[in-house]
Every structure is written in C-alpha cells, then in structure tokens.
Design a protein around this motif. Sequence first.
Motif, mmCIF file in Angstrom:
data_model
loop_
_atom_site.group_PDB
_atom_site.id
_atom_site.type_symbol
_atom_site.label_atom_id
_atom_site.label_comp_id
_atom_site.label_asym_id
_atom_site.label_seq_id
_atom_site.Cartn_x
_atom_site.Cartn_y
_atom_site.Cartn_z
ATOM 1 N N VAL A 256 59.720 62.377 60.243
ATOM 2 C CA VAL A 256 59.322 61.864 59.335
ATOM 3 C C VAL A 256 59.427 60.878 58.438
ATOM 4 N N ASP A 257 58.151 60.119 57.948
ATOM 5 C CA ASP A 257 58.746 58.898 57.997
ATOM 6 C C ASP A 257 59.896 58.240 56.683
ATOM 7 N N GLU A 258 60.487 57.065 57.141
ATOM 8 C CA GLU A 258 61.295 56.849 56.301
ATOM 9 C C GLU A 258 61.170 56.474 54.653
ATOM 10 N N ASN A 259 60.342 57.004 53.714
ATOM 11 C CA ASN A 259 59.754 56.973 52.660
ATOM 12 C C ASN A 259 59.876 58.326 52.348
ATOM 13 N N HIS A 260 60.379 59.548 52.916
ATOM 14 C CA HIS A 260 60.263 60.328 52.322
ATOM 15 C C HIS A 260 61.688 60.659 52.927
ATOM 16 N N THR A 261 62.954 60.118 53.064
ATOM 17 C CA THR A 261 64.615 60.133 53.035
ATOM 18 C C THR A 261 65.255 59.196 52.502
ATOM 19 N N VAL A 262 64.042 58.343 51.504
ATOM 20 C CA VAL A 262 65.142 58.061 50.313
ATOM 21 C C VAL A 262 66.046 58.285 48.966
ATOM 22 N N SER A 263 65.848 59.681 48.549
ATOM 23 C CA SER A 263 66.407 61.085 47.799
ATOM 24 C C SER A 263 67.962 61.311 48.838
ATOM 25 N N THR B 249 60.833 84.065 60.658
ATOM 26 C CA THR B 249 61.355 85.979 61.345
ATOM 27 C C THR B 249 61.095 85.834 62.539
ATOM 28 N N LYS B 250 61.982 87.043 63.263
ATOM 29 C CA LYS B 250 61.653 86.726 65.083
ATOM 30 C C LYS B 250 60.065 86.660 65.512
ATOM 31 N N ASN B 251 58.965 86.900 64.516
ATOM 32 C CA ASN B 251 58.208 86.216 64.974
ATOM 33 C C ASN B 251 57.306 85.584 64.434
ATOM 34 N N SER B 252 58.424 83.865 64.524
ATOM 35 C CA SER B 252 57.411 82.677 64.037
ATOM 36 C C SER B 252 58.137 81.939 65.954
ATOM 37 N N LEU B 253 57.206 81.030 65.593
ATOM 38 C CA LEU B 253 57.421 79.455 66.412
ATOM 39 C C LEU B 253 58.003 78.497 65.521
ATOM 40 N N LEU B 254 59.100 77.789 66.509
ATOM 41 C CA LEU B 254 59.792 77.429 65.727
ATOM 42 C C LEU B 254 59.831 76.074 66.862
ATOM 43 N N LEU B 255 59.456 74.783 66.659
ATOM 44 C CA LEU B 255 59.110 73.439 67.413
ATOM 45 C C LEU B 255 60.460 72.830 66.922
ATOM 46 N N LEU B 256 61.643 71.547 67.429
ATOM 47 C CA LEU B 256 62.497 70.927 67.025
ATOM 48 C C LEU B 256 61.283 69.574 68.596
ATOM 49 N N ASN B 257 62.387 68.601 67.239
ATOM 50 C CA ASN B 257 61.857 67.366 68.642
ATOM 51 C C ASN B 257 62.637 66.730 67.788
ATOM 52 N N GLU B 258 64.413 66.169 68.791
ATOM 53 C CA GLU B 258 65.200 65.311 68.259
ATOM 54 C C GLU B 258 65.988 65.241 66.955
ATOM 55 N N SER B 259 65.797 67.049 66.426
ATOM 56 C CA SER B 259 66.797 67.544 65.114
ATOM 57 C C SER B 259 68.027 67.010 65.087
ATOM 58 N N PHE B 260 68.952 66.135 64.011
ATOM 59 C CA PHE B 260 69.861 66.285 63.538
ATOM 60 C C PHE B 260 70.334 65.459 64.776
ATOM 61 N N GLY C 222 68.872 60.715 52.117
ATOM 62 C CA GLY C 222 68.694 60.048 53.254
ATOM 63 C C GLY C 222 68.839 60.721 54.436
ATOM 64 N N ARG C 223 68.648 60.757 56.193
ATOM 65 C CA ARG C 223 68.095 60.632 57.205
ATOM 66 C C ARG C 223 67.765 62.682 57.025
ATOM 67 N N LEU C 224 69.779 62.116 57.488
ATOM 68 C CA LEU C 224 70.465 63.433 58.015
ATOM 69 C C LEU C 224 70.466 64.833 57.123
ATOM 70 N N GLY C 225 70.150 64.576 55.448
ATOM 71 C CA GLY C 225 69.945 65.386 54.744
ATOM 72 C C GLY C 225 68.806 65.572 54.572
ATOM 73 N N GLU C 226 67.825 64.976 54.516
ATOM 74 C CA GLU C 226 66.337 65.388 54.839
ATOM 75 C C GLU C 226 66.266 66.661 55.459
ATOM 76 N N GLU C 227 66.409 65.946 56.703
ATOM 77 C CA GLU C 227 66.777 67.152 58.184
ATOM 78 C C GLU C 227 67.643 68.051 57.491
ATOM 79 N N ALA C 228 68.449 67.671 56.759
ATOM 80 C CA ALA C 228 69.011 68.849 56.899
ATOM 81 C C ALA C 228 68.380 70.503 56.332
ATOM 82 N N LYS C 229 67.713 69.692 55.161
ATOM 83 C CA LYS C 229 66.944 70.379 54.021
ATOM 84 C C LYS C 229 65.451 71.318 54.309
ATOM 85 N N ARG C 230 64.887 70.288 55.551
ATOM 86 C CA ARG C 230 64.209 71.315 56.387
ATOM 87 C C ARG C 230 64.599 72.300 57.010
#
Length: 346
Positions: free
Chosen positions: A210-217, A236-247, A219-227
């Motif tokens: 995400v944009d770095e403006n959303h990671t001010v409070s 759920t097992k019926n969901s679709l998950l798409l992860l791009n360069e996470s963590f 931090g980038r890793l903390g924001e990723e972990a929260k999301r």
Amino acid sequence: VGIISMNNNYIKEQGILDRFIKFHKSRNIEDKDLKNVNMIMHPQNSQINNSPLMNNLTSIVEKMLPKIVEPLKRILRKYSDVSGLALTILEDEFMFYAKFIELEKRITQAGMNCCSGEISDNETSFTELYNIKLGMCYLNDDIQNDIVSNDLDFMNDHQILILTGANRGGKTVFTQGIGLAFLLFQHGLFVPCKSCKLQLCDGIYTHFPVDENHTVSLGRLGEEAKRFNYICMNATKNSLLLLNESFATTSHSESLYIATDAVKYLCCLGARTCYNTHMHELAENLDELYKTQNAVCKAVSVVMGSGDNMRSYMIHFSKPNGKSYAHDIAYKFGITFEQLCQMNRK
C-alpha cells in the motif's frame, strides 16, 4: 374512418383528406385530377363557414372517431398504468452490463478468448487464462506483443501456489488476473480465458503493498501484519487469497520466518491462495509445511518462466530456480557497477 398511423407530434392545419391527397400524389406524380385541399380542423376558424362540405365532413369524422379510438385507448391504458420506476432504479446496472457486453465483443473480435464459465461444487480450473487488464491495453494499442495465457487449477494437492520468478516476469500481473477472473465471473460477466470451472468464493482478499502514507503509525511491517491478521480472521476455506510480496519489508531472515508461519496457517485454512514472492527458500521446503498439525491442503511451488534475458510469462509447477534476475533489470536500466563507473568516466 380508421387509424392510419400514430405519431409523436401534433398535426396542425392538415386534415385526413389533405394528407391522403398528398400521399396519393407522392405515389402517382402524373395524376392531375386530385388537387391540394386545405382541410381546417379548428371549429373557430372562419374558413369553415366558407366550406360547408369540409365542415360537414369534419363533424361526421369527429362523431365516428371515438368508436375507433376507444379500443386503442383500452390497450394503451394497460401500459400507461405500469410504473417504470423499477426500471429507472436499474439504470446503472443496465449500463454496467451493456458496457461489459461491448467490451467482450471488442476483445473477441481482437482474437482473444472469452467464455461464460461454469459453476462447480468442488473444482477451480482455467484454460488459457490471461489478465483482462492486458486485454484492454492490447485494445488501446498500449502493448503490441501477443498476450500470454496460462492453464491453472486449484486442487487439494496444490491449493496454495507459491509463485516465484524473475523481476518483471509477470508474477503480479498473473496474480491480479486470477482475482479479476473471479470478480468478473461472480458478477455474471465473461471470463478472460478459453474455458473455466469455478467454485464460487465467499470473498476475495488481497494483500498487496500500500501507499506509504498508510504506514506512518504502524510502520510498513506492522501495517502488513495487521492486514494479514484481518484476512485470517475473516477468510474461510471458500475464500480466494492473493498475496503480493507480503512480509518483504524487513530483513530476509525475518521475512522468511513470518512467511513460513503464514503459509502453515494457510495450509490449515484450505483457501485457494496465490502468493508471489522472491523468497525462494519458502518454496523449496513446502512438503514440510504440509506436515503441520491440522493441515488440510498442500502448497506447491510455481515458477514464472524466464531465461536468457527473456520473459516467457508461462508458469511451471517446479522448484524455484533461486534467481530473480535482478542483474538483468539493473543492466537494462544502466545501474550496474560497471555501467555507472563507465558513465562517470564520460
């Protein structure tokens, strides 16, 4: 007396007889016997008194017209009593589908595949899938090369795809394409592939930078972990998950530690997942992750093909090759050590 036509405009100073004569003369140009006749319908016009024949004819026609018009009024009243409010509320929806129908026609005419897709209870598979955004770029002449498509399926032994490959090799575009295909299908639209069978998902969860403006409070890793925590608590097992360069926003060893735990949980969740990453070590030891207690599905390594400085954009189910070809990217943009030194000497 009969109804000849219905018009959406008023007829002024022109009667039935006059219209008939003009119509007859337009079909019989050589007929000299019929003259133009001004039939005045307005009862207050002074010319009526000067034309007893027209006055009498007008009176007779006016008396006969109600019997002719009454059946028509009864028919039209059925439609005039129907409210069109329900249709006006759906105006945006009609426009939405009309635009996508138009887009599908353009894409098909350009030679790209489109299909309606089939709903399946337990199968998710695509034949010749491509990212619809690439298709739109192709229509707008933003790209000239042919679009590469891939076959893909999510099965119990490879429900989680760990996607690795070269920089600018198409991993993100491929990941986006999966999500957009589901989104189009579940809106009742065409799917950008040759054929597909899809088990419906109850949610599409994305974990992209995400944009770095959303990671001010946080931090980038903390924001990723929260999301990611939010996704795990709601998917759920019926969901679709798409992860791009996470963590990938901390050191490599710490990123690998967090990503390994995340994939272990995803094996227990059992949701269809595409996780593209440069952490090749994550994709090398996936068999161990399946041994996690309560695991219900397996993760598999998928490589976005490349070689000899070329990008094929084709996926292969194989072990990672351990390279992201970062040197190729640096060389292309002239930022290798040798190139920079040479530029400085100039």
